[in-house]
Design a protein around this motif. Structure first.
Motif, PDB file in Angstrom:
ATOM      1  N   LEU A  25     -19.490   2.539  17.353  1.00  0.00           N
ATOM      2  CA  LEU A  25     -20.391   3.646  17.013  1.00  0.00           C
ATOM      3  C   LEU A  25     -19.717   4.994  17.240  1.00  0.00           C
ATOM      4  O   LEU A  25     -19.837   5.909  16.420  1.00  0.00           O
ATOM      5  CB  LEU A  25     -21.667   3.539  17.849  1.00  0.00           C
ATOM      6  CG  LEU A  25     -22.731   4.628  17.608  1.00  0.00           C
ATOM      7  CD1 LEU A  25     -23.217   4.560  16.157  1.00  0.00           C
ATOM      8  CD2 LEU A  25     -23.895   4.469  18.581  1.00  0.00           C
ATOM      9  N   ALA A  26     -19.004   5.118  18.370  1.00  0.00           N
ATOM     10  CA  ALA A  26     -18.315   6.383  18.661  1.00  0.00           C
ATOM     11  C   ALA A  26     -17.260   6.686  17.594  1.00  0.00           C
ATOM     12  O   ALA A  26     -17.140   7.825  17.123  1.00  0.00           O
ATOM     13  CB  ALA A  26     -17.671   6.316  20.040  1.00  0.00           C
ATOM     14  N   ALA A  28     -17.274   5.515  14.510  1.00  0.00           N
ATOM     15  CA  ALA A  28     -17.957   5.765  13.245  1.00  0.00           C
ATOM     16  C   ALA A  28     -18.488   7.199  13.177  1.00  0.00           C
ATOM     17  O   ALA A  28     -18.366   7.867  12.137  1.00  0.00           O
ATOM     18  CB  ALA A  28     -19.097   4.770  13.067  1.00  0.00           C
ATOM     19  N   ILE A  29     -19.069   7.676  14.269  1.00  0.00           N
ATOM     20  CA  ILE A  29     -19.600   9.049  14.273  1.00  0.00           C
ATOM     21  C   ILE A  29     -18.464  10.054  14.124  1.00  0.00           C
ATOM     22  O   ILE A  29     -18.557  11.005  13.342  1.00  0.00           O
ATOM     23  CB  ILE A  29     -20.397   9.302  15.568  1.00  0.00           C
ATOM     24  CG1 ILE A  29     -21.669   8.446  15.583  1.00  0.00           C
ATOM     25  CG2 ILE A  29     -20.757  10.781  15.695  1.00  0.00           C
ATOM     26  CD1 ILE A  29     -22.445   8.522  16.887  1.00  0.00           C
ATOM     27  N   GLY A  30     -17.390   9.836  14.866  1.00  0.00           N
ATOM     28  CA  GLY A  30     -16.241  10.746  14.763  1.00  0.00           C
ATOM     29  C   GLY A  30     -15.646  10.761  13.371  1.00  0.00           C
ATOM     30  O   GLY A  30     -15.350  11.826  12.808  1.00  0.00           O
ATOM     31  N   GLY A  32     -17.202   9.810  10.602  1.00  0.00           N
ATOM     32  CA  GLY A  32     -18.201  10.332   9.672  1.00  0.00           C
ATOM     33  C   GLY A  32     -18.177  11.844   9.600  1.00  0.00           C
ATOM     34  O   GLY A  32     -18.162  12.436   8.510  1.00  0.00           O
ATOM     35  N   VAL A  33     -18.150  12.494  10.768  1.00  0.00           N
ATOM     36  CA  VAL A  33     -18.106  13.964  10.812  1.00  0.00           C
ATOM     37  C   VAL A  33     -16.791  14.480  10.229  1.00  0.00           C
ATOM     38  O   VAL A  33     -16.766  15.431   9.430  1.00  0.00           O
ATOM     39  CB  VAL A  33     -18.288  14.450  12.263  1.00  0.00           C
ATOM     40  CG1 VAL A  33     -18.047  15.955  12.358  1.00  0.00           C
ATOM     41  CG2 VAL A  33     -19.678  14.108  12.775  1.00  0.00           C
ATOM     42  N   SER A 316     -13.712  19.445  13.321  1.00  0.00           N
ATOM     43  CA  SER A 316     -14.132  18.056  13.123  1.00  0.00           C
ATOM     44  C   SER A 316     -13.120  17.087  13.724  1.00  0.00           C
ATOM     45  O   SER A 316     -13.497  16.057  14.293  1.00  0.00           O
ATOM     46  CB  SER A 316     -14.331  17.771  11.628  1.00  0.00           C
ATOM     47  OG  SER A 316     -13.108  17.806  10.924  1.00  0.00           O
ATOM     48  N   CYS A 323     -14.541  11.875  20.772  1.00  0.00           N
ATOM     49  CA  CYS A 323     -15.024  10.493  20.625  1.00  0.00           C
ATOM     50  C   CYS A 323     -13.973   9.504  21.115  1.00  0.00           C
ATOM     51  O   CYS A 323     -14.294   8.515  21.792  1.00  0.00           O
ATOM     52  CB  CYS A 323     -15.373  10.211  19.162  1.00  0.00           C
ATOM     53  SG  CYS A 323     -16.782  11.158  18.536  1.00  0.00           S
ATOM     54  N   GLY A 374     -17.928   4.547   9.470  1.00  0.00           N
ATOM     55  CA  GLY A 374     -17.752   5.996   9.367  1.00  0.00           C
ATOM     56  C   GLY A 374     -17.855   6.484   7.932  1.00  0.00           C
ATOM     57  O   GLY A 374     -18.380   7.581   7.674  1.00  0.00           O
ATOM     58  N   LEU A 377     -21.482   6.803   7.164  1.00  0.00           N
ATOM     59  CA  LEU A 377     -22.034   8.022   7.756  1.00  0.00           C
ATOM     60  C   LEU A 377     -21.556   9.268   7.011  1.00  0.00           C
ATOM     61  O   LEU A 377     -22.308  10.236   6.850  1.00  0.00           O
ATOM     62  CB  LEU A 377     -21.648   8.107   9.231  1.00  0.00           C
ATOM     63  CG  LEU A 377     -22.270   7.052  10.163  1.00  0.00           C
ATOM     64  CD1 LEU A 377     -21.779   7.244  11.588  1.00  0.00           C
ATOM     65  CD2 LEU A 377     -23.805   7.130  10.123  1.00  0.00           C
ATOM     66  N   GLY A 381     -23.625  12.296   5.291  1.00  0.00           N
ATOM     67  CA  GLY A 381     -23.341  13.705   5.532  1.00  0.00           C
ATOM     68  C   GLY A 381     -23.099  14.474   4.242  1.00  0.00           C
ATOM     69  O   GLY A 381     -23.597  15.600   4.072  1.00  0.00           O
TER      70      GLY A 381
END
Length: 437
Positions: A25-26, A28-30, A32-33, A316, A323, A374, A377, A381
């Motif tokens: 998850l960490a 993927a979020i990193g 994704g952003v 970013s 992350c 990611g 995500l 975005g």
């Protein structure tokens, strides 16, 4: 052996599902952003016409008298006056040439099936379509004779043709622009460009026009300019003819030059033209200056990709680094917890290199899974960007390069983050854990 390590990695994920989920998850979020901002930046900075971007040049002339200044970094106006644009277009110099300006009309048919609406238009010379690699679904461009006589003809976009004529061949049909009728001579195919490089003065990321008409109609029908108009001295422009003869800059001019020799010859021609105009009382300055910039140079000159965009991409990546720092702590805890298992493997003959590679494969698998999620995500975005900023419609997307880059970035950064934990666990002393078993 690699497949065996993949199997061990999967078993490790299943043994610690919560920790594995948090790490994925960490990542993927990193990702994704990062990919959201990087994709927009990538599309902004991409070459909009790579087949011939080095052959198309925007023309700038230093028209101001001595002592007058402009707001650009090199003191050159970004557009041309009407008289200069017309003179350069008529001259037998250079290759294909385009003089153009932005305008617009109320569009309607002699029918009650389509409501009137405002349509963006461009007045341009016939070479526009060939120079910028445009293709036609039906018909084609107007002739030089129609250009010379300011014939009431128009080329429309595919989207407009679908709206007005349900996608049928509309060549020969009549549409109404303001209070005049125009005959459709061509229907353009979709023109998918991310940056409106041919007219950066009026919005780099605005949509391309729906209507294209002969440039000669500008003077013949005294059509309004919907673009930027700037001047460097006070002039009375009470009539339309005053505007045409003024030193106001409001038109764009492009020329196609295929070789360095052609470019040099055209630069020489521009200087000769300015010297001739100087004799007629214009360009009252000691040093005459003209500039040719190709497509990519023109985009850089106009700051299409601003410093803010670069800072956003940098931020970013910094978020991605945060992350990964969290993942590093989780990896340390997870790998060191398996130290007894590693000690037994070492005692049974596994080398440090094998232990290290096993854990690197596990980290790379984490990165791959995080990269895939990611991308999902990032799509969310980019959808948000498109919904929030309509002029980013063509920019807020991921092309194949960005889709492939996401897992590569995720795997690479995760491997870098996992180097220290993997190195630390492979240094396990097997004797300690054999005594405790």
């Amino acid at each position: 052996m690699f497949l065996h390590y993949l199997d061990l990695s999967w078993r490790s994920f299943k043994r610690t599902p919560l920790v594995s989920f948090l790490m994925v998850l960490a990542i993927a979020i990193g990702i994704g952003v990062t990919m959201t901002s990087l994709s927009v930046y990538h599309m902004m900075s991409a070459d909009p016409i790579p087949q011939k971007s080095s052959q198309l040049y925007s023309v700038q002339l230093q028209i101001m008298d001595e002592g007058s200044t402009w707001w650009t970094k090199d003191n050159l106006p970004m557009q041309l006056t009407y008289q200069d644009a017309v003179n350069l277009n008529k001259a037998e110099a250079g290759g294909k040439r385009v003089t153009m300006v932005r305008t617009g009309f109320s569009v309607y048919l002699d029918s009650d099936t389509v409501k009137p609406f405002i349509g963006q238009a461009r007045l341009t010379t016939p070479d526009f379509f060939d120079m910028f690699n445009l293709s036609f679904l039906y018909g084609g461009v107007w002739s030089q004779q129609q250009e010379a006589t300011a014939a009431p003809v128009v080329v429309i976009s595919k989207k407009l043709n679908d709206k007005l004529f349900a996608g049928e061949n509309s060549v020969g049909k009549i549409i109404y622009l303001d209070d005049a009728s125009y005959e459709v001579v061509g229907v353009m195919d979709d023109w998918n460009i991310t940056t409106k490089y041919y007219d950066l003065n009026n919005g780099a990321f605005n949509k391309t026009e729906q209507l294209y008409l002969p440039f000669s109609l500008l003077k013949a029908r005294e059509l309004e300019n919907w673009g930027n108009t700037n001047g460097w001295k006070h002039e009375k422009t009470n009539t339309f003819n005053d505007k045409l003869n003024s030193e106001l800059v409001w038109l764009q001019f492009w020329v196609e030059l295929k070789t360095p020799a052609e470019k040099q010859a055209y630069e020489d021609f521009l200087m000769a033209y300015m010297q001739e105009q100087q004799k007629r009382g214009r360009f009252n300055r000691e040093k005459l200056e003209a500039k040719l910039r190709d497509v990519n140079e023109w985009m850089e000159y106009n700051n299409v990709v601003s410093e803010d965009n670069e800072i956003l991409v940098g931020l970013s990546f910094m978020f991605l680094a945060v992350c990964l720092a969290n993942i590093l702590g989780l990896l340390l805890a997870k790998f060191l917890r398996r130290a007894p298992e590693v000690g037994v493997r070492r005692a049974l003959g596994a080398s440090k290199r094998q232990i290290f590679f096993q854990h690197i494969v596990e980290v790379a698998m984490l990165g791959f899974l995080g990269g895939i999620f990611g991308v999902i995500l990032a799509q969310v975005g980019l959808l948000g960007v498109r919904q929030s900023y309509s002029y980013y419609q063509s920019l807020a997307t991921m092309d194949l390069t960005m889709l492939l880059s996401a897992p590569v970035i995720a795997i690479s950064t995760c491997v870098i983050a996992g180097l220290y934990p993997a190195w630390l666990v492979c240094k396990t002393n097997p004797a300690i854990y054999l005594k405790s078993q």
